[in-house]
Design a protein around this motif. Structure first.
Motif, PDB file in Angstrom:
ATOM      1  N   LYS A  15     -24.711 120.140  56.849  1.00  0.00           N
ATOM      2  CA  LYS A  15     -25.678 121.087  57.415  1.00  0.00           C
ATOM      3  C   LYS A  15     -25.009 122.443  57.638  1.00  0.00           C
ATOM      4  O   LYS A  15     -23.808 122.513  57.878  1.00  0.00           O
ATOM      5  CB  LYS A  15     -26.216 120.563  58.752  1.00  0.00           C
ATOM      6  CG  LYS A  15     -27.074 119.317  58.610  1.00  0.00           C
ATOM      7  CD  LYS A  15     -27.466 118.783  59.971  1.00  0.00           C
ATOM      8  CE  LYS A  15     -28.259 117.486  59.830  1.00  0.00           C
ATOM      9  NZ  LYS A  15     -28.437 116.818  61.110  1.00  0.00           N
ATOM     10  N   SER A  16     -25.812 123.481  57.587  1.00  0.00           N
ATOM     11  CA  SER A  16     -25.320 124.824  57.891  1.00  0.00           C
ATOM     12  C   SER A  16     -25.522 125.078  59.380  1.00  0.00           C
ATOM     13  O   SER A  16     -26.654 125.165  59.857  1.00  0.00           O
ATOM     14  CB  SER A  16     -26.093 125.858  57.073  1.00  0.00           C
ATOM     15  OG  SER A  16     -25.688 127.154  57.451  1.00  0.00           O
ATOM     16  N   VAL A  17     -24.427 125.126  60.117  1.00  0.00           N
ATOM     17  CA  VAL A  17     -24.537 125.226  61.582  1.00  0.00           C
ATOM     18  C   VAL A  17     -23.661 126.344  62.147  1.00  0.00           C
ATOM     19  O   VAL A  17     -22.704 126.780  61.514  1.00  0.00           O
ATOM     20  CB  VAL A  17     -24.134 123.893  62.284  1.00  0.00           C
ATOM     21  CG1 VAL A  17     -25.004 122.740  61.825  1.00  0.00           C
ATOM     22  CG2 VAL A  17     -22.653 123.573  62.087  1.00  0.00           C
ATOM     23  N   LEU A  18     -24.024 126.772  63.341  1.00  0.00           N
ATOM     24  CA  LEU A  18     -23.170 127.652  64.131  1.00  0.00           C
ATOM     25  C   LEU A  18     -22.592 126.794  65.254  1.00  0.00           C
ATOM     26  O   LEU A  18     -23.332 126.302  66.102  1.00  0.00           O
ATOM     27  CB  LEU A  18     -23.981 128.805  64.730  1.00  0.00           C
ATOM     28  CG  LEU A  18     -23.241 129.636  65.796  1.00  0.00           C
ATOM     29  CD1 LEU A  18     -22.091 130.415  65.190  1.00  0.00           C
ATOM     30  CD2 LEU A  18     -24.186 130.571  66.519  1.00  0.00           C
ATOM     31  N   PRO A  19     -21.259 126.568  65.262  1.00  0.00           N
ATOM     32  CA  PRO A  19     -20.675 125.805  66.361  1.00  0.00           C
ATOM     33  C   PRO A  19     -20.456 126.694  67.585  1.00  0.00           C
ATOM     34  O   PRO A  19     -20.217 127.894  67.447  1.00  0.00           O
ATOM     35  CB  PRO A  19     -19.324 125.344  65.796  1.00  0.00           C
ATOM     36  CG  PRO A  19     -18.996 126.292  64.706  1.00  0.00           C
ATOM     37  CD  PRO A  19     -20.266 126.949  64.257  1.00  0.00           C
ATOM     38  N   PHE A  20     -20.563 126.105  68.767  1.00  0.00           N
ATOM     39  CA  PHE A  20     -20.261 126.871  69.985  1.00  0.00           C
ATOM     40  C   PHE A  20     -19.536 125.987  70.999  1.00  0.00           C
ATOM     41  O   PHE A  20     -19.730 124.774  71.046  1.00  0.00           O
ATOM     42  CB  PHE A  20     -21.528 127.490  70.592  1.00  0.00           C
ATOM     43  CG  PHE A  20     -22.610 126.513  70.949  1.00  0.00           C
ATOM     44  CD1 PHE A  20     -22.626 125.874  72.181  1.00  0.00           C
ATOM     45  CD2 PHE A  20     -23.646 126.246  70.060  1.00  0.00           C
ATOM     46  CE1 PHE A  20     -23.640 124.983  72.519  1.00  0.00           C
ATOM     47  CE2 PHE A  20     -24.665 125.357  70.381  1.00  0.00           C
ATOM     48  CZ  PHE A  20     -24.663 124.724  71.616  1.00  0.00           C
ATOM     49  N   ILE A  75     -17.052 130.841  65.424  1.00  0.00           N
ATOM     50  CA  ILE A  75     -17.168 129.818  66.463  1.00  0.00           C
ATOM     51  C   ILE A  75     -17.453 130.567  67.769  1.00  0.00           C
ATOM     52  O   ILE A  75     -16.600 131.293  68.271  1.00  0.00           O
ATOM     53  CB  ILE A  75     -15.880 128.970  66.615  1.00  0.00           C
ATOM     54  CG1 ILE A  75     -15.514 128.279  65.286  1.00  0.00           C
ATOM     55  CG2 ILE A  75     -16.053 127.937  67.728  1.00  0.00           C
ATOM     56  CD1 ILE A  75     -14.142 127.622  65.278  1.00  0.00           C
ATOM     57  N   ALA A  76     -18.660 130.435  68.266  1.00  0.00           N
ATOM     58  CA  ALA A  76     -19.012 131.113  69.514  1.00  0.00           C
ATOM     59  C   ALA A  76     -18.337 130.392  70.683  1.00  0.00           C
ATOM     60  O   ALA A  76     -18.186 129.178  70.664  1.00  0.00           O
ATOM     61  CB  ALA A  76     -20.522 131.104  69.696  1.00  0.00           C
ATOM     62  N   GLY A  92     -17.712 121.696  76.564  1.00  0.00           N
ATOM     63  CA  GLY A  92     -18.815 121.289  75.714  1.00  0.00           C
ATOM     64  C   GLY A  92     -18.663 121.839  74.312  1.00  0.00           C
ATOM     65  O   GLY A  92     -18.240 122.986  74.136  1.00  0.00           O
ATOM     66  N   LEU A  93     -18.994 121.032  73.342  1.00  0.00           N
ATOM     67  CA  LEU A  93     -19.044 121.480  71.941  1.00  0.00           C
ATOM     68  C   LEU A  93     -20.453 121.246  71.441  1.00  0.00           C
ATOM     69  O   LEU A  93     -20.981 120.131  71.564  1.00  0.00           O
ATOM     70  CB  LEU A  93     -18.034 120.701  71.089  1.00  0.00           C
ATOM     71  CG  LEU A  93     -18.140 120.889  69.565  1.00  0.00           C
ATOM     72  CD1 LEU A  93     -17.884 122.349  69.161  1.00  0.00           C
ATOM     73  CD2 LEU A  93     -17.165 119.960  68.832  1.00  0.00           C
ATOM     74  N   GLY A  94     -21.048 122.275  70.903  1.00  0.00           N
ATOM     75  CA  GLY A  94     -22.415 122.138  70.413  1.00  0.00           C
ATOM     76  C   GLY A  94     -22.599 122.818  69.085  1.00  0.00           C
ATOM     77  O   GLY A  94     -21.683 123.432  68.546  1.00  0.00           O
ATOM     78  N   TYR A  95     -23.795 122.690  68.558  1.00  0.00           N
ATOM     79  CA  TYR A  95     -24.106 123.345  67.289  1.00  0.00           C
ATOM     80  C   TYR A  95     -25.569 123.746  67.264  1.00  0.00           C
ATOM     81  O   TYR A  95     -26.414 123.147  67.913  1.00  0.00           O
ATOM     82  CB  TYR A  95     -23.798 122.401  66.106  1.00  0.00           C
ATOM     83  CG  TYR A  95     -24.562 121.106  66.110  1.00  0.00           C
ATOM     84  CD1 TYR A  95     -25.824 121.000  65.520  1.00  0.00           C
ATOM     85  CD2 TYR A  95     -24.023 119.964  66.723  1.00  0.00           C
ATOM     86  CE1 TYR A  95     -26.528 119.792  65.533  1.00  0.00           C
ATOM     87  CE2 TYR A  95     -24.724 118.762  66.731  1.00  0.00           C
ATOM     88  CZ  TYR A  95     -25.978 118.679  66.138  1.00  0.00           C
ATOM     89  OH  TYR A  95     -26.673 117.509  66.162  1.00  0.00           O
ATOM     90  N   TYR A  96     -25.816 124.794  66.503  1.00  0.00           N
ATOM     91  CA  TYR A  96     -27.177 125.268  66.243  1.00  0.00           C
ATOM     92  C   TYR A  96     -27.381 125.179  64.742  1.00  0.00           C
ATOM     93  O   TYR A  96     -26.556 125.671  63.961  1.00  0.00           O
ATOM     94  CB  TYR A  96     -27.325 126.699  66.750  1.00  0.00           C
ATOM     95  CG  TYR A  96     -28.445 127.474  66.100  1.00  0.00           C
ATOM     96  CD1 TYR A  96     -29.770 127.172  66.368  1.00  0.00           C
ATOM     97  CD2 TYR A  96     -28.168 128.527  65.211  1.00  0.00           C
ATOM     98  CE1 TYR A  96     -30.805 127.875  65.762  1.00  0.00           C
ATOM     99  CE2 TYR A  96     -29.190 129.240  64.605  1.00  0.00           C
ATOM    100  CZ  TYR A  96     -30.503 128.909  64.882  1.00  0.00           C
ATOM    101  OH  TYR A  96     -31.523 129.604  64.280  1.00  0.00           O
ATOM    102  N   ILE A  97     -28.433 124.501  64.315  1.00  0.00           N
ATOM    103  CA  ILE A  97     -28.711 124.348  62.878  1.00  0.00           C
ATOM    104  C   ILE A  97     -29.429 125.597  62.378  1.00  0.00           C
ATOM    105  O   ILE A  97     -30.533 125.913  62.817  1.00  0.00           O
ATOM    106  CB  ILE A  97     -29.558 123.087  62.606  1.00  0.00           C
ATOM    107  CG1 ILE A  97     -28.850 121.832  63.144  1.00  0.00           C
ATOM    108  CG2 ILE A  97     -29.830 122.939  61.111  1.00  0.00           C
ATOM    109  CD1 ILE A  97     -29.705 120.587  63.156  1.00  0.00           C
ATOM    110  N   LYS A  98     -28.766 126.298  61.479  1.00  0.00           N
ATOM    111  CA  LYS A  98     -29.341 127.534  60.933  1.00  0.00           C
ATOM    112  C   LYS A  98     -30.543 127.208  60.045  1.00  0.00           C
ATOM    113  O   LYS A  98     -30.618 126.143  59.459  1.00  0.00           O
ATOM    114  CB  LYS A  98     -28.286 128.288  60.125  1.00  0.00           C
ATOM    115  CG  LYS A  98     -27.092 128.758  60.967  1.00  0.00           C
ATOM    116  CD  LYS A  98     -26.044 129.390  60.072  1.00  0.00           C
ATOM    117  CE  LYS A  98     -24.792 129.758  60.843  1.00  0.00           C
ATOM    118  NZ  LYS A  98     -23.751 130.303  59.950  1.00  0.00           N
ATOM    119  N   LYS A  99     -31.440 128.176  59.923  1.00  0.00           N
ATOM    120  CA  LYS A  99     -32.628 127.989  59.068  1.00  0.00           C
ATOM    121  C   LYS A  99     -32.242 128.039  57.605  1.00  0.00           C
ATOM    122  O   LYS A  99     -31.356 128.774  57.237  1.00  0.00           O
ATOM    123  CB  LYS A  99     -33.643 129.100  59.360  1.00  0.00           C
ATOM    124  CG  LYS A  99     -34.502 128.790  60.569  1.00  0.00           C
ATOM    125  CD  LYS A  99     -35.602 129.821  60.692  1.00  0.00           C
ATOM    126  CE  LYS A  99     -36.600 129.441  61.765  1.00  0.00           C
ATOM    127  NZ  LYS A  99     -37.650 130.438  61.918  1.00  0.00           N
TER     128      LYS A  99
END
Length: 284
Positions: A226-231, A258-259, A277-284
Motif C-alpha cells: 500500500k502507498s502510505v504515510l507513516p507517522f 516519516i511524520a 505510537g506508530l501509525g499510517y495513513y493510506i494515500k488515495k
C-alpha cells in the motif's frame, strides 16, 4: 454574501508542534498536576511535562477540556473576524467531552454556521484533518467537500501504541477494555490501538522492547503493498522513535517522509511517559 470558512481544533491534535501558516484556533485543554494547573502548550510544553513526571513520581496528572463559556468566546471572536462557517476538528467523542461541548457552545452564537467533526482519533491523524481542511479552504472548496475528505482520512488511518505502564490510562478511565488488566497485569506492556474512537488493548506483551517490535510487525503486515504515510507520536521517547525510523528505512530504503510529533501534555497525561505510537495513513 461570500463564505469565509474557519477551522478550530482542540489541543489534543498536537498542532502546536507542527509548523504551519494557517489560522487554526485552538480549544485548549488544561493539565492538572497536584494543585497546579497549566494551559496545554502555553504554560507547559511536552518535554518539560514528561521530565517532570519522571522526576516526581508522587504527582499524578489529569486534564480537563476548555469550559463552554471560553468556547463561546472563541466562536464569537471568529464571527467578529468575518468567518461565516467553522469546522471544528474534535478529538474522538469517545475519549473526551470536547465534541459535545463544542456543539452546545455553538448553539449560543448566532450567525455562525458550525460543524463539529468527530475525528474518532487523537494527535497526528487529527492534526492531518485540520490541516487538510485549511488546505481545501484555500483551494476554494466548500464545507461538504471538506467533510468528505476528512471522512476519508478518518477511515484510512490506523495507529498502534506501546506503553510503559497502563496506570495512566486505567486511572484516567481512557482504556475502554481495562477490565482485562487487573492487579499484577498492569505490569504488562500492552500494544494498544484506537478502534471506533476508543483506546483498546490489542495485544498483551511482557516487555516494552517486544511491544515495540510487535507495533512494527503490525505496521509492516498492514501496509504491505500500500502507498502510505507513516507517522510516529511519542511521549519523550526519542530512543524508541529513532529505533522505529531505522526499522522503517531498513524495510523500505526509498522511504522519504516519516511524520513525527511529540504527544502534547494533556494527551500524554493519559498515556504516560515513554509511550510511543506508530501509525499510517493510506494515500488515495
Amino acid at each position: 454574501m461570500s463564505k469565509k470558512i474557519g477551522v478550530i481544533a482542540c489541543s489534543n491534535a498536537c498542532l502546536d508542534y507542527i509548523q504551519h501558516d494557517y489560522d487554526i484556533r485552538i480549544f485548549r485543554s488544561t493539565l492538572h498536576l497536584g494543585d497546579e494547573d497549566y494551559l496545554d502548550y502555553i504554560d507547559i510544553k511536552a518535554d518539560d511535562f514528561y521530565k517532570r513526571l519522571e522526576e516526581d513520581k508522587s504527582v499524578f496528572p489529569s486534564s480537563s477540556y476548555m469550559p463552554i463559556g471560553q468556547m463561546i468566546e472563541i466562536y464569537e471572536q471568529m464571527l467578529a473576524d468575518g468567518y461565516t462557517d467553522v469546522i471544528v476538528v474534535s478529538i474522538s467523542k469517545e475519549m473526551s467531552g470536547i465534541f459535545n461541548s463544542s456543539i452546545i457552545a455553538s448553539r449560543e452564537v448566532e450567525g455562525l454556521n458550525v460543524t463539529v467533526f468527530d475525528s474518532k482519533t487523537v494527535a497526528y491523524p487529527q492534526a492531518m484533518m485540520a490541516l487538510k481542511a485549511c488546505e481545501m479552504i484555500e483551494e476554494g472548496k466548500d464545507v461538504p467537500e471538506i467533510l468528505k475528505e476528512l471522512e476519508y482520512i478518518r477511515d484510512n488511518n490506523k495507529i498502534y501504541f506501546a506503553v510503559h505502564t497502563l496506570t495512566y490510562l486505567v486511572k484516567n478511565g481512557r482504556l475502554s477494555n481495562a477490565s482485562g488488566f487487573i492487579g499484577g497485569a498492569l505490569k504488562i506492556k500492552p500494544v494498544l490501538t484506537i478502534e471506533n474512537g476508543k483506546v483498546e488493548s490489542f495485544d498483551k506483551i511482557r516487555t516494552f522492547s517486544k511491544a515495540l517490535d510487535r507495533v512494527l510487525e503490525l505496521y509492516f503486515e498492514e501496509t504491505k503493498g500500500k502507498s502510505v504515510l507513516p507517522f510516529i507520536i511519542h511521549a519523550n521517547n526519542y530512543e524508541a522513535k529513532d529505533y522505529i525510523i531505522e526499522k522503517l528505512k531498513e524495510n523500505d530504503p526509498s522511504i522519504d517522509e516519516i511524520a513525527s510529533m511529540p504527544l502534547t501534555a494533556v494527551v500524554g497525561a493519559h498515556g504516560g511517559p515513554k509511550t510511543i505510537g506508530l501509525g499510517y495513513y493510506i494515500k488515495k
